[in-house]
Design an enzyme around this catalytic site. Structure first.
Site, mmCIF file in Angstrom:
data_model
loop_
_atom_site.group_PDB
_atom_site.id
_atom_site.type_symbol
_atom_site.label_atom_id
_atom_site.label_comp_id
_atom_site.label_asym_id
_atom_site.label_seq_id
_atom_site.Cartn_x
_atom_site.Cartn_y
_atom_site.Cartn_z
ATOM 1 N N ASP A 136 0.849 -1.191 0.000
ATOM 2 C CA ASP A 136 0.000 0.000 0.000
ATOM 3 C C ASP A 136 0.886 1.243 0.000
ATOM 4 O O ASP A 136 1.922 1.246 0.667
ATOM 5 C CB ASP A 136 -0.865 -0.036 1.270
ATOM 6 N N TYR A 153 2.405 4.876 0.992
ATOM 7 C CA TYR A 153 2.412 5.686 2.211
ATOM 8 C C TYR A 153 1.265 6.689 2.134
ATOM 9 O O TYR A 153 0.991 7.256 1.075
ATOM 10 C CB TYR A 153 3.732 6.442 2.338
ATOM 11 N N PHE A 168 8.129 1.441 -1.012
ATOM 12 C CA PHE A 168 9.144 1.704 0.017
ATOM 13 C C PHE A 168 9.824 3.061 -0.122
ATOM 14 O O PHE A 168 10.555 3.494 0.769
ATOM 15 C CB PHE A 168 10.213 0.595 0.054
ATOM 16 N N HIS A 204 9.161 -9.322 6.346
ATOM 17 C CA HIS A 204 9.067 -7.923 5.921
ATOM 18 C C HIS A 204 10.102 -7.082 6.676
ATOM 19 O O HIS A 204 10.451 -7.388 7.816
ATOM 20 C CB HIS A 204 7.650 -7.424 6.220
#
Length: 227
Positions: A69, A71, A82, A192
């Site tokens: 998703d 930010y 990222f 993760h």
């Protein structure tokens, strides 16, 4: 926002042309238009929704990193998983990625810089499963059609390219493994990089050196992971 498909790079537009005319994508566009009309702030800004595609054309992809998703804070998202825009403090998951790069490759990363466009320009395709989000509402555009679109993107890469390195971090990314042809591509998996799971298998995965070893064996230019 209603002109969503012309804003994608030509090789991707050709590869994904069948997706743009499917009913789910028409519904997705309508949803985004209605969001905009209602005054909701959406991230990333419209021209940056397909940034990952525009910076890394289809035939230039060498490595695929999957996020979930965008930010949802102001000024953060710009279409690369990222990654954050210049001047924005790198979030915790990205800092952990940097720490693993430093340990794995012995290079010093600028911990104040969170823009990963330099990776994208080298063939690292930084794909989120969901490409938009409401301001300050995580996963608010989940289940609206983006997942169907990005699954088709992964499948197109799997079907029409060879020797790609897929980095699957966390359970959500690992769930996409079923779309990838393991006989044609390389899959590296770990937990993760989030602070909640980085110490459970992300740190020490050596995915960055392993990726470069795979590329070199294919006579491809390795990735310079420096930021």
């Amino acid at each position: 926002m209603s002109n969503i498909n012309p804003q994608i790079e030509n090789s991707w537009k050709e590869e994904l042309k069948d997706e743009f005319v499917k009913s789910y994508f028409t519904d997705l566009k309508a949803f985004l238009v209605n969001e905009k009309k209602s005054g909701v702030k959406i991230f990333p800004p419209g021209p940056q929704i397909f940034n990952a595609f525009n910076l890394t054309p289809f035939n230039k992809v060498k490595v695929v990193i999957l996020g979930q998703d965008p930010y949802h804070g102001s000024g953060q998202a710009h279409g690369l998983c990222f990654s954050v825009q210049d001047g924005i403090k790198p979030p915790p998951s990205l800092l952990n990625i940097y720490k693993e790069i430093e340990t794995d490759l012995g290079i010093n990363i600028n911990m104040n810089h969170g823009n990963l466009e330099r990776w994208a320009n080298q063939g690292v395709f930084l794909l989120n499963a969901i490409l938009t989000v409401r301001e300050n509402q995580a996963a608010s555009h989940q289940g609206k059609g983006w997942e169907m679109f990005t699954d088709s993107v992964i499948k197109a890469l799997s079907d029409h390219r060879e020797g790609l390195v897929f980095l699957l971090w966390g359970n959500y990314a690992k769930s996409k493994e079923k779309i990838i042809d393991k006989n044609k591509h390389f899959i590296l998996k770990s937990t993760h990089p989030s602070p909640f799971s980085a110490y459970s298998g992300f740190f020490g995965n050596k995915h960055f050196s392993k990726t470069n070893e795979i590329l070199i064996k294919q006579d491809l230019q390795e990735i310079d992971w420096q930021i």
